[in-house]
Scaffold this motif. Structure first.
Motif, PDB file in Angstrom:
ATOM      1  N   ILE A   1       0.822  -1.204   0.000  1.00 46.41           N
ATOM      2  CA  ILE A   1       0.000   0.000   0.000  1.00 46.41           C
ATOM      3  C   ILE A   1       0.859   1.258   0.000  1.00 46.41           C
ATOM      4  O   ILE A   1       0.465   2.277  -0.548  1.00 46.41           O
ATOM      5  CB  ILE A   1      -1.008   0.002   1.182  1.00 46.41           C
ATOM      6  CG1 ILE A   1      -2.000   1.158   1.067  1.00 46.41           C
ATOM      7  CG2 ILE A   1      -0.285   0.072   2.512  1.00 46.41           C
ATOM      8  CD1 ILE A   1      -2.844   1.163  -0.172  1.00 46.41           C
ATOM      9  N   LEU A   2       2.043   1.171   0.598  1.00 45.86           N
ATOM     10  CA  LEU A   2       2.926   2.344   0.595  1.00 45.86           C
ATOM     11  C   LEU A   2       3.248   2.784  -0.828  1.00 45.86           C
ATOM     12  O   LEU A   2       3.556   3.946  -1.058  1.00 45.86           O
ATOM     13  CB  LEU A   2       4.228   2.035   1.340  1.00 45.86           C
ATOM     14  CG  LEU A   2       4.116   1.787   2.843  1.00 45.86           C
ATOM     15  CD1 LEU A   2       5.477   1.439   3.418  1.00 45.86           C
ATOM     16  CD2 LEU A   2       3.524   2.971   3.554  1.00 45.86           C
TER      17      LEU A   2
ATOM     18  N   THR B   1      -6.372   1.286  -7.378  1.00 44.18           N
ATOM     19  CA  THR B   1      -6.229   0.049  -8.145  1.00 44.18           C
ATOM     20  C   THR B   1      -4.849  -0.004  -8.792  1.00 44.18           C
ATOM     21  O   THR B   1      -4.076   0.959  -8.721  1.00 44.18           O
ATOM     22  CB  THR B   1      -7.294  -0.040  -9.266  1.00 44.18           C
ATOM     23  OG1 THR B   1      -6.969   0.908 -10.287  1.00 44.18           O
ATOM     24  CG2 THR B   1      -8.689   0.216  -8.725  1.00 44.18           C
ATOM     25  N   GLU B   2      -4.573  -1.099  -9.490  1.00 43.06           N
ATOM     26  CA  GLU B   2      -3.297  -1.244 -10.184  1.00 43.06           C
ATOM     27  C   GLU B   2      -3.161  -0.264 -11.349  1.00 43.06           C
ATOM     28  O   GLU B   2      -2.080  -0.094 -11.893  1.00 43.06           O
ATOM     29  CB  GLU B   2      -3.120  -2.674 -10.685  1.00 43.06           C
ATOM     30  CG  GLU B   2      -2.848  -3.637  -9.560  1.00 43.06           C
ATOM     31  CD  GLU B   2      -2.542  -5.031 -10.045  1.00 43.06           C
ATOM     32  OE1 GLU B   2      -2.800  -5.346 -11.222  1.00 43.06           O
ATOM     33  OE2 GLU B   2      -2.036  -5.822  -9.245  1.00 43.06           O
ATOM     34  N   ARG B   3      -4.233   0.377 -11.733  1.00 43.89           N
ATOM     35  CA  ARG B   3      -4.159   1.369 -12.815  1.00 43.89           C
ATOM     36  C   ARG B   3      -3.600   2.707 -12.316  1.00 43.89           C
ATOM     37  O   ARG B   3      -3.205   3.542 -13.100  1.00 43.89           O
ATOM     38  CB  ARG B   3      -5.532   1.569 -13.436  1.00 43.89           C
ATOM     39  CG  ARG B   3      -5.986   0.364 -14.237  1.00 43.89           C
ATOM     40  CD  ARG B   3      -7.309   0.644 -14.949  1.00 43.89           C
ATOM     41  NE  ARG B   3      -7.726  -0.515 -15.672  1.00 43.89           N
ATOM     42  CZ  ARG B   3      -8.609  -1.405 -15.221  1.00 43.89           C
ATOM     43  NH1 ARG B   3      -9.163  -1.243 -14.051  1.00 43.89           N
ATOM     44  NH2 ARG B   3      -8.933  -2.448 -15.942  1.00 43.89           N
ATOM     45  N   ASP B   4      -3.611   2.905 -10.981  1.00 39.68           N
ATOM     46  CA  ASP B   4      -3.069   4.136 -10.416  1.00 39.68           C
ATOM     47  C   ASP B   4      -1.555   4.129 -10.519  1.00 39.68           C
ATOM     48  O   ASP B   4      -0.918   3.068 -10.490  1.00 39.68           O
ATOM     49  CB  ASP B   4      -3.478   4.261  -8.943  1.00 39.68           C
ATOM     50  CG  ASP B   4      -4.939   4.600  -8.792  1.00 39.68           C
ATOM     51  OD1 ASP B   4      -5.300   5.738  -9.121  1.00 39.68           O
ATOM     52  OD2 ASP B   4      -5.713   3.711  -8.370  1.00 39.68           O
TER      53      ASP B   4
ATOM     54  N   CYS C   1      -8.148  -8.739 -12.758  1.00 41.84           N
ATOM     55  CA  CYS C   1      -7.038  -7.857 -12.414  1.00 41.84           C
ATOM     56  C   CYS C   1      -6.804  -6.819 -13.505  1.00 41.84           C
ATOM     57  O   CYS C   1      -5.788  -6.140 -13.506  1.00 41.84           O
ATOM     58  CB  CYS C   1      -5.763  -8.675 -12.235  1.00 41.84           C
ATOM     59  SG  CYS C   1      -5.895  -9.900 -10.951  1.00 41.84           S
ATOM     60  N   GLY C   2      -7.682  -6.732 -14.451  1.00 37.65           N
ATOM     61  CA  GLY C   2      -7.468  -5.854 -15.590  1.00 37.65           C
ATOM     62  C   GLY C   2      -7.385  -6.703 -16.836  1.00 37.65           C
ATOM     63  O   GLY C   2      -7.453  -7.921 -16.777  1.00 37.65           O
TER      64      GLY C   2
ATOM     65  N   ARG D   1       3.453  -6.708  -7.764  1.00 38.04           N
ATOM     66  CA  ARG D   1       2.948  -6.000  -6.606  1.00 38.04           C
ATOM     67  C   ARG D   1       1.634  -6.547  -6.093  1.00 38.04           C
ATOM     68  O   ARG D   1       0.987  -5.920  -5.294  1.00 38.04           O
ATOM     69  CB  ARG D   1       2.844  -4.512  -6.876  1.00 38.04           C
ATOM     70  CG  ARG D   1       1.899  -4.174  -7.993  1.00 38.04           C
ATOM     71  CD  ARG D   1       1.785  -2.676  -8.135  1.00 38.04           C
ATOM     72  NE  ARG D   1       0.776  -2.482  -9.140  1.00 38.04           N
ATOM     73  CZ  ARG D   1       0.845  -1.653 -10.114  1.00 38.04           C
ATOM     74  NH1 ARG D   1       1.848  -0.874 -10.239  1.00 38.04           N
ATOM     75  NH2 ARG D   1      -0.130  -1.555 -10.986  1.00 38.04           N
ATOM     76  N   SER D   2       1.234  -7.730  -6.528  1.00 37.88           N
ATOM     77  CA  SER D   2      -0.035  -8.256  -6.020  1.00 37.88           C
ATOM     78  C   SER D   2      -0.037  -9.760  -6.041  1.00 37.88           C
ATOM     79  O   SER D   2       0.274 -10.377  -7.043  1.00 37.88           O
ATOM     80  CB  SER D   2      -1.181  -7.740  -6.886  1.00 37.88           C
ATOM     81  OG  SER D   2      -2.385  -8.320  -6.474  1.00 37.88           O
ATOM     82  N   VAL D   3      -0.398 -10.355  -4.919  1.00 39.72           N
ATOM     83  CA  VAL D   3      -0.565 -11.797  -4.900  1.00 39.72           C
ATOM     84  C   VAL D   3      -2.036 -12.160  -5.059  1.00 39.72           C
ATOM     85  O   VAL D   3      -2.368 -13.314  -5.161  1.00 39.72           O
ATOM     86  CB  VAL D   3      -0.006 -12.453  -3.619  1.00 39.72           C
ATOM     87  CG1 VAL D   3       1.481 -12.274  -3.551  1.00 39.72           C
ATOM     88  CG2 VAL D   3      -0.687 -11.924  -2.388  1.00 39.72           C
ATOM     89  N   THR D   4      -2.915 -11.177  -5.048  1.00 38.95           N
ATOM     90  CA  THR D   4      -4.315 -11.491  -5.178  1.00 38.95           C
ATOM     91  C   THR D   4      -4.685 -11.756  -6.635  1.00 38.95           C
ATOM     92  O   THR D   4      -5.727 -12.323  -6.900  1.00 38.95           O
ATOM     93  CB  THR D   4      -5.190 -10.353  -4.636  1.00 38.95           C
ATOM     94  OG1 THR D   4      -4.904  -9.151  -5.346  1.00 38.95           O
ATOM     95  CG2 THR D   4      -4.959 -10.162  -3.151  1.00 38.95           C
TER      96      THR D   4
END
Length: 192
Positions: free
Chosen positions: A121-122, A135-138, A175-176, A185-188
């Protein structure tokens, strides 16, 4: 799939081993302490003794192993304190900077085409984002001078490094869309 997992005995690593092995994957579990070997075996993985902060030791430990993916779940949050600034020697910060760089080198040694790490999140700034969903688009790793900036900056560096060395993979629709080179940056979001 063969997976090399760092942080195998942590809060995320333990259920992750179970989930991976239950779905037919082989897991090489990185652990610093040989005393963790029985636990790792009980969870269904094969232990590999190495410290992700010791690059040379890590590379020696994984030499001869093959894995299609490296998953980085190593943290040092057990005794974490709330802080306004994260010091340069913060153990989790070091795992996210030095540890990630070393694991990227290990990924090359084991032939991994995928590198996955936990959400950070940082990376999007440690502040109130209001009612807007991040979101990952940011944009990731934008300098704001706030807490966690050094970790965020290093995340951008290793993200670029992973993109330059990993092969493109499909991104599931949840996820897009499209493809990426493992944004790390994501394990989800599972990459197929």
């Amino acid at each position: 799939m063969q997976v090399l997992l760092a942080g195998a005995t942590g809060a995320i690593g333990r259920p992750l081993i179970r989930a991976l092995t239950a779905n037919g994957h082989t897991v090489w579990a990185l652990v610093r302490n040989p005393g963790a070997h029985p636990l790792v075996r009980e969870l269904g993985a094969t232990p590999v003794t190495a410290d992700v902060l010791d690059r040379d030791g890590l590379l020696r430990a994984v030499e001869g192993l093959r894995a299609e993916a490296v998953i980085h779940q190593a943290t040092a949050l057990r005794d974490a304190k709330v802080q306004r600034r994260i010091p340069a020697d913060d153990p989790t910060g070091l795992l996210r900077t030095v540890g990630t760089a070393n694991l990227l080198d290990a990924a090359a040694v084991v032939g991994a085409g995928r590198f996955v790490t936990q959400s950070l999140i940082l990376g999007y700034g440690y502040h109130d984002h209001g009612g807007r969903l991040v979101t990952e688009r940011d944009q990731f790793g934008v300098y704001d001078g706030g807490v966690g900036w050094p970790t965020r900056w290093s995340a951008r560096v290793w993200q670029a490094r992973a993109r330059s060395s990993m092969r493109p993979v499909s991104t599931p629709s949840r996820c897009g869309t499209g493809s990426s080179t493992v944004p790390a940056r994501s394990v989800t979001c599972s990459r197929t």
